[in-house]
Design a protein around this motif. Structure first.
Motif, PDB file in Angstrom:
ATOM      1  N   LYS A 236      -1.751   3.423  -1.909  1.00  0.00           N
ATOM      2  CA  LYS A 236      -3.068   3.321  -1.908  1.00  0.00           C
ATOM      3  C   LYS A 236      -3.697   3.685  -0.510  1.00  0.00           C
ATOM      4  O   LYS A 236      -3.028   3.565   0.519  1.00  0.00           O
ATOM      5  CB  LYS A 236      -3.236   1.583  -1.992  1.00  0.00           C
TER       6      LYS A 236
ATOM      7  N   PHE B 236       0.877  -1.078  -0.019  1.00  0.00           N
ATOM      8  CA  PHE B 236       0.053  -0.128  -0.091  1.00  0.00           C
ATOM      9  C   PHE B 236       1.001   1.312   0.093  1.00  0.00           C
ATOM     10  O   PHE B 236       0.444   2.306  -0.753  1.00  0.00           O
ATOM     11  CB  PHE B 236      -1.044  -0.177   1.210  1.00  0.00           C
TER      12      PHE B 236
ATOM     13  N   CYS C 123      -9.722  -0.094   3.423  1.00  0.00           N
ATOM     14  CA  CYS C 123      -9.504   0.903   2.545  1.00  0.00           C
ATOM     15  C   CYS C 123     -10.695   2.050   2.657  1.00  0.00           C
ATOM     16  O   CYS C 123     -11.736   1.952   2.783  1.00  0.00           O
ATOM     17  CB  CYS C 123      -9.825   0.382   1.205  1.00  0.00           C
TER      18      CYS C 123
ATOM     19  N   GLU D  49       2.416   1.696  -3.531  1.00  0.00           N
ATOM     20  CA  GLU D  49       1.580   1.962  -4.611  1.00  0.00           C
ATOM     21  C   GLU D  49       0.542   3.206  -4.270  1.00  0.00           C
ATOM     22  O   GLU D  49      -0.182   3.559  -5.089  1.00  0.00           O
ATOM     23  CB  GLU D  49       0.640   0.463  -5.026  1.00  0.00           C
TER      24      GLU D  49
END
Length: 218
Positions: free
Chosen positions: A68, A63, A96, A66
């Motif tokens: 994220k 995460f 998320c 990337e």
């Protein structure tokens, strides 16, 4: 190991369950008024803990790489399934975006994107059966991951939308890199099993071993 039994014959309200969590050093799971010891449900061993830790770390690192908006949470993160009056501690929960908490006490998150359970002899049947059915009812859940500890095996259940059927893929080779569609990252299976070795039919935690050798087929 047999089916775990409630800690007492007493039935608990949700608030009494929260009070138990606050007053105890143990973790307890709540099933519609009954309370169970988390360790009895999880069948925790050193390899189990290491595999869970490896998976949580690899997702967290991915995460960050990337960029994220997701976070990897360990088994201390309480999951609420209000519709079924269930509170669980999954081995790894991927959140998320902003968490949404249950309205009855505001303690358990209700909108995970991905859940990971590491299977043991005592939990395997529940992980693949009742627990999966319960998790299926979480509208936000897009990936459900089962990881075997007795040998290399990761089973990935995925869906793009709540109302669609689950797609299932299995991975058994440590060299495999697995794409998790719900969070858009890829994780090497060997890293999930880092420091886990299989010898003479046993699964062992061996710090410093790195990625263990693929066990020989019996």
């Amino acid at each position: 190991m047999g089916i775990p039994q409630p800690v007492t014959q007493q039935r608990y309200s949700v608030q009494e369950y929260f009070d138990l969590l606050d007053s105890s050093h143990e973790k307890w799971e709540f099933f519609d008024g009954e309370v169970f010891a988390w360790q009895a449900m999880a069948g925790t061993t050193d390899p189990h803990s290491a595999i869970s830790s490896n998976a949580s770390r690899e997702f967290g690192n991915a995460f960050i790489r990337e960029n994220k908006p997701c976070v990897s949470l360990d088994s201390d993160a309480l999951l609420a399934i209000p519709k079924l009056r269930r509170y669980r501690f999954p081995d790894v929960t991927i959140q998320c975006g902003d968490p949404v908490y249950d309205t009855e006490g505001g303690r358990g998150r209700t909108n995970p994107t991905l859940i990971i359970e590491v299977m043991s002899e005592s939990s395997r049947q529940a992980d693949q059966g009742p627990k999966f059915v319960q998790y299926t009812g979480i509208r936000s859940l897009r990936d459900y991951v089962l990881i075997e500890q007795e040998y290399p095996l990761l089973i990935l259940y995925s869906r793009d939308h709540f109302d669609e059927a689950w797609r299932t893929t299995s991975h058994t080779q440590l060299a495999d890199t697995i794409r998790f569609p719900s969070v858009g990252v890829s994780i090497p299976l060997g890293e999930i099993y880092r420091n886990i070795v299989w010898e003479a039919g046993e699964v062992l935690l061996r710090p410093g071993a790195g990625i263990g050798a693929q066990p020989e087929e019996k």
